[in-house]
Enzyme design. Structure first.
Site, PDB file in Angstrom:
ATOM      1  N   LYS A  74       0.853  -1.185   0.000  1.00  0.00           N
ATOM      2  CA  LYS A  74       0.000   0.000   0.000  1.00  0.00           C
ATOM      3  C   LYS A  74       0.893   1.240   0.000  1.00  0.00           C
ATOM      4  O   LYS A  74       2.062   1.177   0.405  1.00  0.00           O
ATOM      5  CB  LYS A  74      -0.957   0.041   1.183  1.00  0.00           C
ATOM      6  CG  LYS A  74      -0.360   0.189   2.549  1.00  0.00           C
ATOM      7  CD  LYS A  74       0.047   1.551   3.030  1.00  0.00           C
ATOM      8  CE  LYS A  74      -0.946   2.648   2.726  1.00  0.00           C
ATOM      9  NZ  LYS A  74      -0.374   3.959   3.263  1.00  0.00           N
ATOM     10  N   THR A  86       2.816   6.532   3.500  1.00  0.00           N
ATOM     11  CA  THR A  86       3.536   5.402   4.060  1.00  0.00           C
ATOM     12  C   THR A  86       3.447   4.227   3.114  1.00  0.00           C
ATOM     13  O   THR A  86       2.390   3.943   2.586  1.00  0.00           O
ATOM     14  CB  THR A  86       2.955   5.027   5.431  1.00  0.00           C
ATOM     15  OG1 THR A  86       3.403   5.993   6.365  1.00  0.00           O
ATOM     16  CG2 THR A  86       3.431   3.653   5.862  1.00  0.00           C
TER      17      THR A  86
END
Lengths: 397, 397
Positions: A182, A193
């Protein structure tokens, strides 16, 4: 934009034998979409390796997971979106520990073998009541015997600003590697992130996993540089179950892992926040790979260059301006630059007609010939767009 | 936005005695606005100093002017907008030399004492017929005895994407310093090209001018970092005529020059392309001034932070993420961050309510307490806006 997978290699963290996973909704995100993922290694091996952000302001789960991975062993990974648990002090660290203990307790394993990842807004405490209830639900789902095909659900539950979930797979002779990711960024530095979990049923020792993972991330996630910003939470985890019973050739495994990491890295760049172009910047004929990487990264971080590409302007002067800020070996009067195959700069000077460059498509290739050696490196980045500004100014993330 | 000057100190390059200047239209810019400026030192002294971009891909006028300034003597500066004359090879250098020779010939001085500055698009040859005609016109205007109040015209003629011209002045006991600037950026690195010409009628040797100029630019133009991009053409020139007959205290002169450079630097930031906020990032209680500057600059270059400020989001997590990428001395658990006076981060953790921060005004002050010493530094930057992307994607510049 996702990269199509034309073959039928199994994808994701449950592709390899010996792993179960799930993704559920704990209620951490206002959107009500899934936000808690769990990946469990059923063995027989519990070997693992991980690389983390080099940001000195590291989130609580980074501090925790560094300790967990130190012995090369992990039972499971619990990941939440909806909160980074960064800059949260003593309470934040206690919350990560409580997350690991609750998960380990429900799974019947040692909390010291439980990796934790978080992603979301920095500077807010996690709602631990929701996390605890979510852990109970996730573990119950797995203990009912399900989860052998839960990889896709896990990949969905770790999404934040991602528009699509990302999975990849690599099939070798007798064993598999699968992974999920992700975010839109990289290890060092990283946009938003990046969390990545990779699993394999090959038989490999922890030290072998560590070496392979570092070799693979160096030329994949570390070469993705969407906006030059480094996250407090970036984590890439590799776990081996040994369930295939196959001990692989380490070189073949590393190559397969590198390919899988590159696939995931390019999926991240292709889904970067607000991007309209995926840009590959390749410096070649460099005196060293470090030189090539420094040059490519300098161009990838030039806001002026990135805005020009958004405007479909093959502004090679902005490429040379960025190259000129580096310490790489080159003679400014020998630099050649091609954009999408048109040699717009030759010997540091005006080359072919810039109007011949077609930037209407999504993919852009910038090639910089340093005439200083035979090394090369490519950095993948994005353009700087109105949507990037909008997404990063209109919402806290 | 321009900074108001409430006093009546004379502004610009003709404020000091012994200087004449003009700005005319040579037809280099499609807009038809003035594009050629000339500043002449009538002496008696012809002492000068200059600092240039550190970009290794330097424009032809940089290569030329470095040679001119080597002996600490300059008769005049000829500056053009409408073309950077960068990445233009042998022909480009010959064009710079021809520009110097034509100007020197018309003024009756040595071409080796003629500084040249250019700004505009990289990678295009200058239209030398227009330049030559423009030089003739500019020199004729000055030789008619005019030009003693031509500073404002010169300041206008060097504008590119500037929305206003920039001038400043400093009056000391018996002598004056005046200056003009264009661009929105800095020496190293620089957004767009920054050109600055400063004149004084004080009596100072070339070596004294050089020392004062380097001291002043280090804490003024070098601390302005609008978008992290370094130009191929940045130049700051300081010329002394000695026409006041006053030999100044060097410390007083350096302080006055520093104030004037800071004034001009902040005018540049205030007029940066597309900016909606002027942001001062002050790191203090640092172990060294270098540490403080590294920390402030890292925050100033975070696109995520800059987009958040545009969105009036006091996203202090993005400040800490940027601080964490530096090598400065600090303990992550001791960092304090205030935004416009609200202590949003205390001891590396959640501080006062971020919703108390008012970012509706143009000025933003970010203060970072490193708790590591007593040094400090401030970097001035801008937010990342839709207009920045628009201006830098819609037009080649």
């Amino acid at each position: 934009m996702n990269h199509p997978h034309e073959n039928h290699t199994p994808q994701g963290v449950t592709a390899a034998a010996g792993f179960r996973a799930t993704g559920i909704t704990a209620g951490l995100k206002a959107s009500g979409t899934p936000d808690l993922a769990l990946v469990v290694n059923d063995g027989p091996l519990k070997n693992a390796a991980a690389v983390f952000t080099t940001n000195r302001v590291a989130a609580a789960p980074i501090h925790w997971s560094r300790k967990v991975i130190a012995d090369g062993r992990a039972e499971a990974v619990i990941l939440n979106s909806g909160g980074a648990n960064a800059c949260t002090g003593v309470e934040g660290y206690a919350n990560t520990q409580a997350t690991a203990e609750a998960t380990a307790g429900a799974l019947g394993v040692d909390a010291a073998d439980l990796l934790v990842c978080s992603t979301g807004l920095i500077g807010e405490q996690l709602p631990m009541d929701k996390i605890q209830a979510g852990i109970t639900a996730a573990c119950a789902a797995l203990q009912a015997g399900a989860g052998h095909d839960g990889g896709a659900d896990a990949a969905t539950a770790i999404m934040t600003t991602d528009s699509v979930s990302k999975q990849a797979g690599f099939a070798a002779t007798g064993y598999l590697i699968g992974g999920m990711a992700k975010g839109a960024g990289m290890l060092a530095p990283g946009l938003a992130t990046m969390l990545v979990v990779i699993t394999t049923d090959a038989e490999l020792e922890a030290a072998e996993l560590d070496a392979a993972l570092r070799a693979a991330t160096r030329v994949s996630f570390d070469r993705a540089d969407s906006d030059g910003c480094m996250s407090t939470n970036d984590t890439v985890i590799l776990m081996a179950s040994g369930a295939s019973g196959v001990r692989p050739d380490v070189t073949e495994f590393t190559e397969g892992l590198t390919g899988l990491c590159t696939d995931l890295a390019r999926q991240l760049i292709a889904d970067a926040e607000g991007a309209a172009h995926d840009i590959s910047i390749r410096a070649f004929n460099a005196a060293s790979e470090d030189d090539a990487e420094e040059v490519s990264r300098a161009v990838a971080r030039s806001n002026l260059f990135k805005a020009a590409i958004f405007g479909q302007d093959p502004n090679w002067g902005r490429v040379l301006s960025a190259v000129g800020t580096t310490t790489a070996a080159f003679d400014p009067d020998e630099l050649d630059v091609a954009i999408n195959g048109i040699q717009v700069c030759r010997s540091g000077c005006i080359g072919d007609d810039r109007s011949l460059v077609d930037l209407s498509g999504r993919d852009v290739l910038v090639e910089i010939n340093l005439h200083a050696g035979d090394a090369e490196a490519t950095i993948w980045t994005n353009d700087l767009t109105h949507d990037y500004v909008h997404e990063n100014s209109a919402y806290s993330s």
